[in-house]
Design an enzyme around this catalytic site. Structure first.
Site, short mmCIF file in Angstrom:
data_model
loop_
_atom_site.label_atom_id
_atom_site.label_comp_id
_atom_site.label_asym_id
_atom_site.label_seq_id
_atom_site.Cartn_x
_atom_site.Cartn_y
_atom_site.Cartn_z
N GLU A 1 -6.57 -8.17 4.69
CA GLU A 1 -6.97 -7.46 5.91
C GLU A 1 -7.81 -6.24 5.50
O GLU A 1 -7.28 -5.23 5.06
CB GLU A 1 -5.75 -7.00 6.71
CG GLU A 1 -6.11 -6.26 7.97
CD GLU A 1 -5.33 -4.94 8.16
OE1 GLU A 1 -5.39 -4.39 9.27
OE2 GLU A 1 -4.68 -4.48 7.20
N HIS B 27 -7.51 0.15 1.53
CA HIS B 27 -6.85 1.34 1.01
C HIS B 27 -6.25 1.12 -0.37
O HIS B 27 -5.58 2.00 -0.90
CB HIS B 27 -5.74 1.77 1.98
CG HIS B 27 -6.20 1.92 3.39
ND1 HIS B 27 -6.85 3.05 3.84
CD2 HIS B 27 -6.14 1.07 4.44
CE1 HIS B 27 -7.15 2.89 5.13
NE2 HIS B 27 -6.73 1.71 5.52
N ASP C 286 -1.87 -6.74 3.36
CA ASP C 286 -2.12 -5.71 4.36
C ASP C 286 -2.96 -4.56 3.78
O ASP C 286 -2.79 -4.19 2.62
CB ASP C 286 -0.76 -5.16 4.85
CG ASP C 286 -0.90 -4.14 5.96
OD1 ASP C 286 -1.53 -4.47 6.98
OD2 ASP C 286 -0.39 -3.01 5.81
N ASN D 156 0.82 -1.22 0.00
CA ASN D 156 0.00 0.00 0.00
C ASN D 156 0.85 1.26 0.00
O ASN D 156 0.41 2.30 -0.48
CB ASN D 156 -0.92 0.02 1.22
CG ASN D 156 -1.77 1.26 1.28
OD1 ASN D 156 -2.66 1.44 0.47
ND2 ASN D 156 -1.48 2.14 2.23
N ASP E 112 0.54 4.58 -5.96
CA ASP E 112 -0.53 4.80 -6.93
C ASP E 112 -0.70 3.52 -7.75
O ASP E 112 0.03 3.27 -8.72
CB ASP E 112 -0.18 5.97 -7.84
CG ASP E 112 -1.27 6.29 -8.84
OD1 ASP E 112 -2.33 5.62 -8.81
OD2 ASP E 112 -1.08 7.20 -9.66
N ASP F 170 -7.93 6.08 0.12
CA ASP F 170 -6.75 5.59 -0.59
C ASP F 170 -5.51 5.85 0.26
O ASP F 170 -4.69 4.96 0.48
CB ASP F 170 -6.63 6.30 -1.95
CG ASP F 170 -5.52 5.73 -2.82
OD1 ASP F 170 -4.82 4.82 -2.38
OD2 ASP F 170 -5.37 6.20 -3.96
#
Length: 485
Positions: A263, A237, A233, A104, A204, A196
């Site tokens: 998750e 997001h 993870d 992420n 991105d 996000d």
């Protein structure tokens, strides 16, 4: 997942930063295997921004404790060689290995860059709170210690869409990076307008170079470590359009047996319903709602057990539910702290380990204790319940919710495991629940193998038994004389 499998989350947040973790885990494998654990979930094994980082502040995905970067060759947990040794030892015991994957964000950039960005409202990231301006942020990752080995890809501000610090103006906040085809990804949680952005330099996932690089990396990662699954993870997001393609790529590179777990930390069951659908039901999810129900029940003396499974994955999507009591995020002194009170944990573990549905995950902190603050383990009862699961928790299930503060269920066994298993628990007072075992079992005597009550139960001519448990406790009944060793 094998029948009646058990996952073990093999870490807590405050493990020692001494580089001995992998070697320490090897010493625990025989005990875990004996408990019935069939898979080991390892913490992030990639190089983070320092050895004192748990791995979620990821720096270099290709550094598994091999290169002198961010202060040391090793990660918090050890070296690449030690990691391979641990994985080999796990496989030798016929257990599977799942690695935590953090894609992420990135942390600990090597250099700053100057680019255009706009500050946004932290509570509604869709709202700009100032005019666009030139800022300076930590977004350039060149990995000098690795010097292009395994991948010559380097990261710059084009590959991110947000940062949390502008050094040019010495200002913290959330800054959305501007540019052609640049913005927050849409396929994410709509909390805070658009969720996000989570932390550090936010990747991105809509950038084609990013998608290709992450696909290239995951193939290398899986092949290099010979792992059997990944835990993703912070998926709420990450753009679900990207995630669907990413997981499809993973399965194309491996096989349908390769395990993918996400998750998605949200207490709104309908959000996870949508996410599962949008990712074509290819990812299992942690049952976060069930955890919070456990936490609430452990804090109240009048919790209504009839609501325990409302809006849970265990109820709505049982084949996709990974059930847990606590984890590294819910333990004390963490941002999502919601630690289940110790008195209730035997009840909660009985639910996730002995009921028919769900893939239960044991927490390192409950089995081996937590370093900070010092919390003792409840190893004995977890070990007992996990062994009972492997030996006797089979077949159809009847659930009994009686009076709001107590719960019971019967597992009727199957052809290979004909033994009946009865579980009864009370959140408040001592209680007895009458449950149906079957007329063919009339006259059989059952006893609590946990030893929490000395009551013996004889099945009557109609096939019923009145099963007792003490106040705030759980009892598990098997035919008298049955052992779990």
């Amino acid at each position: 997942m094998q029948t009646n499998g058990v996952m073990f989350q093999a870490f807590e947040w405050y493990l020692k930063d001494d580089g001995n973790y992998y070697l320490d885990m090897i010493e625990k494998l025989d005990e875990l295997k004996d408990m019935g654990v069939d898979s080991i979930w390892l913490p992030p094994v990639t190089k983070a921004q320092g050895t004192n980082d748990t791995g979620y502040g990821v720096y270099d995905l290709y550094d598994l404790g091999e290169f002198d970067q961010k202060g040391d060759v090793r990660t918090k947990y050890g070296t690449k060689e030690q990691l391979h040794q641990l994985i080999d030892k796990i496989h030798q015991r016929d257990m599977r290995v799942y690695c935590d994957v953090v894609i992420n964000h990135k942390a600990g950039a090597d250099e700053e860059e100057t680019f255009q960005a706009v500050p946004v409202d932290e509570n509604d990231r869709t709202q700009e709170i100032d005019t666009p301006r030139e800022i300076k942020g930590w977004t350039k990752f060149i990995f000098p210690g690795r010097d292009g080995k395994y991948s010559d890809f380097t990261w710059n501000f084009h590959h991110f869409n947000g940062v949390d610090y502008d050094s040019k103006h010495d200002e913290t906040g959330i800054f959305r990076i501007l540019g052609e085809n640049k913005g927050w990804n849409y396929g994410v949680s709509k909390d805070k307008g658009n969720f996000d952005y989570l932390m550090f330099a936010n990747i991105d996932h809509a950038h084609p170079e990013v998608e290709q690089e992450l696909k290239d990396w995951i193939g290398w990662f899986i092949e290099t470590l010979n792992i059997d699954g990944i835990r993703l993870d912070a998926v709420k997001h990450i753009d679900h359009h990207f995630m669907e393609r990413f997981v499809k790529h993973v399965h194309a590179e491996t096989n349908d047996d390769f395990y993918v777990l996400g998750e998605y930390w949200d207490q709104k069951g309908d959000h996870k319903d949508i996410y599962l659908k949008e990712t074509n039901y290819t990812i299992d999810l942690f049952d976060v709602d069930l955890h919070y129900h456990f936490h609430e029940a452990s804090k109240k003396d009048d919790y209504d057990f009839s609501k325990l499974f409302d809006n849970t994955l265990l109820k709505d999507h049982p084949t996709r539910a990974v059930t847990f009591v606590d984890n590294h995020d819910t333990q004390p002194e963490q941002s999502l702290e919601s630690f289940v009170e110790p008195w209730f944990k035997p009840l909660a573990y009985a639910i996730i380990l002995l009921r028919k549905e769900g893939y239960p995950c044991l927490f390192y902190g409950d089995v081996y204790g937590i370093n900070q603050p010092k919390i003792e383990p409840i190893n004995k009862v977890i070990t007992q319940l996990a062994k009972i699961r492997g030996l006797y928790a089979y077949g159809d299930e009847d659930l009994y919710l009686d009076g709001g503060h107590c719960l019971g269920f019967v597992r009727h066994g199957d052809d290979k495991h004909p033994q009946q298993l009865i579980t009864v628990m009370s959140q408040r007072d001592a209680t007895t629940i009458k449950m149906f075992i079957g007329k063919e079992h009339a006259g059989k005597v059952f006893a609590d193998v946990l030893g929490h009550t000395e009551a013996k139960v004889t099945i009557d001519d109609e096939g019923y038994g009145a099963f007792k448990t003490e106040a705030g406790n759980v009892s598990v009944y098997l035919v008298e004389g049955t052992t779990i060793d």
